[in-house]
Design a protein around this motif. Structure first.
Motif, PDB file in Angstrom:
ATOM      1  N   GLU A  85      39.594 -52.090  21.139  1.00  0.00           N
ATOM      2  CA  GLU A  85      40.704 -52.355  20.462  1.00  0.00           C
ATOM      3  C   GLU A  85      41.755 -53.093  21.111  1.00  0.00           C
ATOM      4  OE1 GLU A  85      43.047 -49.732  18.154  1.00  0.00           O
ATOM      5  OE2 GLU A  85      41.069 -49.100  17.144  1.00  0.00           O
ATOM      6  N   LYS A  86      41.869 -52.852  22.457  1.00  0.00           N
ATOM      7  CA  LYS A  86      42.751 -53.665  22.997  1.00  0.00           C
ATOM      8  C   LYS A  86      42.349 -54.942  23.542  1.00  0.00           C
ATOM      9  CE  LYS A  86      41.557 -51.678  27.650  1.00  0.00           C
ATOM     10  NZ  LYS A  86      41.881 -50.800  28.699  1.00  0.00           N
ATOM     11  N   PHE A  87      41.072 -55.227  23.563  1.00  0.00           N
ATOM     12  CA  PHE A  87      40.438 -56.610  23.722  1.00  0.00           C
ATOM     13  C   PHE A  87      40.663 -57.462  22.394  1.00  0.00           C
ATOM     14  CE2 PHE A  87      38.411 -54.382  26.936  1.00  0.00           C
ATOM     15  CZ  PHE A  87      38.980 -54.859  28.179  1.00  0.00           C
ATOM     16  N   GLU A  88      40.489 -56.808  21.318  1.00  0.00           N
ATOM     17  CA  GLU A  88      40.494 -57.200  19.887  1.00  0.00           C
ATOM     18  C   GLU A  88      42.000 -57.727  19.547  1.00  0.00           C
ATOM     19  OE1 GLU A  88      39.452 -55.189  15.796  1.00  0.00           O
ATOM     20  OE2 GLU A  88      37.839 -55.510  16.781  1.00  0.00           O
ATOM     21  N   ARG A  89      42.844 -56.854  19.940  1.00  0.00           N
ATOM     22  CA  ARG A  89      44.079 -56.747  19.472  1.00  0.00           C
ATOM     23  C   ARG A  89      44.668 -58.217  19.968  1.00  0.00           C
ATOM     24  NH1 ARG A  89      46.579 -52.318  21.757  1.00  0.00           N
ATOM     25  NH2 ARG A  89      45.085 -51.149  20.348  1.00  0.00           N
ATOM     26  N   LYS A 127      17.635 -25.649  13.340  1.00  0.00           N
ATOM     27  CA  LYS A 127      18.394 -26.121  14.467  1.00  0.00           C
ATOM     28  C   LYS A 127      19.005 -27.525  13.563  1.00  0.00           C
ATOM     29  CE  LYS A 127      19.008 -27.507  19.146  1.00  0.00           C
ATOM     30  NZ  LYS A 127      18.446 -27.827  20.403  1.00  0.00           N
ATOM     31  N   LEU A 128      19.920 -27.407  13.305  1.00  0.00           N
ATOM     32  CA  LEU A 128      20.522 -28.895  12.742  1.00  0.00           C
ATOM     33  C   LEU A 128      21.152 -29.748  13.415  1.00  0.00           C
ATOM     34  CD1 LEU A 128      21.510 -27.416   8.860  1.00  0.00           C
ATOM     35  CD2 LEU A 128      19.270 -28.531   9.739  1.00  0.00           C
ATOM     36  N   HIS A 129      20.987 -30.891  13.382  1.00  0.00           N
ATOM     37  CA  HIS A 129      21.581 -31.923  14.185  1.00  0.00           C
ATOM     38  C   HIS A 129      22.537 -32.750  13.312  1.00  0.00           C
ATOM     39  CE1 HIS A 129      17.846 -31.009  16.035  1.00  0.00           C
ATOM     40  NE2 HIS A 129      18.452 -31.120  17.047  1.00  0.00           N
ATOM     41  N   TYR A 130      23.901 -32.920  13.786  1.00  0.00           N
ATOM     42  CA  TYR A 130      25.131 -33.620  13.208  1.00  0.00           C
ATOM     43  C   TYR A 130      25.605 -34.583  14.018  1.00  0.00           C
ATOM     44  CZ  TYR A 130      24.871 -30.110   9.504  1.00  0.00           C
ATOM     45  OH  TYR A 130      24.483 -29.081   8.675  1.00  0.00           O
ATOM     46  N   LEU A 131      25.948 -35.960  13.771  1.00  0.00           N
ATOM     47  CA  LEU A 131      26.807 -36.873  14.366  1.00  0.00           C
ATOM     48  C   LEU A 131      27.769 -36.429  14.705  1.00  0.00           C
ATOM     49  CD1 LEU A 131      26.605 -39.864  15.458  1.00  0.00           C
ATOM     50  CD2 LEU A 131      27.201 -40.647  13.132  1.00  0.00           C
ATOM     51  N   ASN A 132      28.502 -36.519  15.774  1.00  0.00           N
ATOM     52  CA  ASN A 132      29.907 -36.686  16.346  1.00  0.00           C
ATOM     53  C   ASN A 132      30.192 -37.872  16.793  1.00  0.00           C
ATOM     54  OD1 ASN A 132      32.320 -35.694  17.041  1.00  0.00           O
ATOM     55  ND2 ASN A 132      31.739 -34.967  18.935  1.00  0.00           N
ATOM     56  N   PRO A 133      31.071 -38.694  15.801  1.00  0.00           N
ATOM     57  CA  PRO A 133      31.589 -39.992  16.096  1.00  0.00           C
ATOM     58  C   PRO A 133      32.719 -40.023  17.072  1.00  0.00           C
ATOM     59  CG  PRO A 133      32.454 -39.247  14.004  1.00  0.00           C
ATOM     60  CD  PRO A 133      31.754 -38.088  14.407  1.00  0.00           C
ATOM     61  N   VAL A 134      33.203 -39.038  17.179  1.00  0.00           N
ATOM     62  CA  VAL A 134      34.662 -38.832  18.097  1.00  0.00           C
ATOM     63  C   VAL A 134      34.374 -39.961  19.507  1.00  0.00           C
ATOM     64  CG1 VAL A 134      36.195 -37.484  19.201  1.00  0.00           C
ATOM     65  CG2 VAL A 134      35.566 -36.924  16.975  1.00  0.00           C
ATOM     66  N   PRO A 135      33.244 -39.474  20.374  1.00  0.00           N
ATOM     67  CA  PRO A 135      33.161 -40.256  21.438  1.00  0.00           C
ATOM     68  C   PRO A 135      32.925 -41.757  21.184  1.00  0.00           C
ATOM     69  CG  PRO A 135      31.607 -38.365  21.412  1.00  0.00           C
ATOM     70  CD  PRO A 135      32.210 -38.616  20.249  1.00  0.00           C
ATOM     71  N   ILE A 136      32.447 -42.195  20.272  1.00  0.00           N
ATOM     72  CA  ILE A 136      32.162 -43.611  19.957  1.00  0.00           C
ATOM     73  C   ILE A 136      33.714 -44.032  19.704  1.00  0.00           C
ATOM     74  CG2 ILE A 136      31.091 -45.303  18.243  1.00  0.00           C
ATOM     75  CD1 ILE A 136      28.805 -43.299  18.143  1.00  0.00           C
ATOM     76  N   HIS A 137      34.430 -43.266  18.801  1.00  0.00           N
ATOM     77  CA  HIS A 137      35.843 -43.775  18.314  1.00  0.00           C
ATOM     78  C   HIS A 137      36.517 -43.895  19.354  1.00  0.00           C
ATOM     79  CE1 HIS A 137      39.725 -43.074  17.208  1.00  0.00           C
ATOM     80  NE2 HIS A 137      39.448 -43.881  16.158  1.00  0.00           N
ATOM     81  N   ASP A 138      36.520 -43.066  20.686  1.00  0.00           N
ATOM     82  CA  ASP A 138      37.133 -43.074  21.938  1.00  0.00           C
ATOM     83  C   ASP A 138      37.004 -44.280  22.571  1.00  0.00           C
ATOM     84  OD1 ASP A 138      38.528 -40.722  21.215  1.00  0.00           O
ATOM     85  OD2 ASP A 138      37.117 -39.524  22.681  1.00  0.00           O
ATOM     86  N   ILE A 139      35.469 -44.799  22.644  1.00  0.00           N
ATOM     87  CA  ILE A 139      35.248 -45.971  23.300  1.00  0.00           C
ATOM     88  C   ILE A 139      35.997 -47.240  22.582  1.00  0.00           C
ATOM     89  CG2 ILE A 139      33.066 -47.457  23.548  1.00  0.00           C
ATOM     90  CD1 ILE A 139      31.582 -44.966  24.392  1.00  0.00           C
ATOM     91  N   ALA A 140      35.875 -47.479  21.236  1.00  0.00           N
ATOM     92  CA  ALA A 140      36.397 -48.227  20.633  1.00  0.00           C
ATOM     93  C   ALA A 140      37.952 -48.236  20.935  1.00  0.00           C
ATOM     94  CB  ALA A 140      36.250 -48.135  19.001  1.00  0.00           C
TER      95      ALA A 140
END
Length: 104
Positions: free
Chosen positions: A82-86, A64-77
């Motif tokens: 981003e809107k605060f940073e902008r 059973k191989l485990h892989y990072l899914n960065p999509v949820p972290i990107h969605d949070i960003a």
């Protein structure tokens, strides 16, 4: 998104994500070998990360191989950072223009 924030709130789970980011596609045994946690603790943390969709699992035979899914972290960003940073970057840009115009 609540599950993602809950999963990211724990330092051990963030460490697991960091390990997967550095070397994606690890087995439970490989992850445990590099951590000071018990196998059971790592399994519990991985289950929470899977529920939050931060870790994807692929079976290769009996492994059973485990892989990072960065999509949820990107969605949070996108939604929370981003809107605060902008606006801050815009304010800095405006300040720079005003100061440069004053020097002319």
């Amino acid at each position: 998104m609540d599950e993602v924030f809950k999963a990211l709130a724990d330092a051990s789970r963030r460490e697991l994500l960091d390990r997967l980011r550095a070397d994606n596609g690890q087995t439970l045994g490989e992850l445990c070998a590099r951590l000071t946690m018990t196998r059971q603790a790592v399994s519990k943390h991985l289950a929470i990360l899977e529920e939050a969709n931060l870790v994807a699992v692929v079976w290769q035979g009996r492994e059973k191989l485990h892989y990072l899914n960065p999509v949820p972290i990107h969605d949070i960003a996108d939604r929370w950072i981003e809107k605060f940073e902008r606006s801050r970057l815009q304010a800095l840009g405006d300040l720079k223009k005003a100061l440069e115009a004053r020097d002319d």
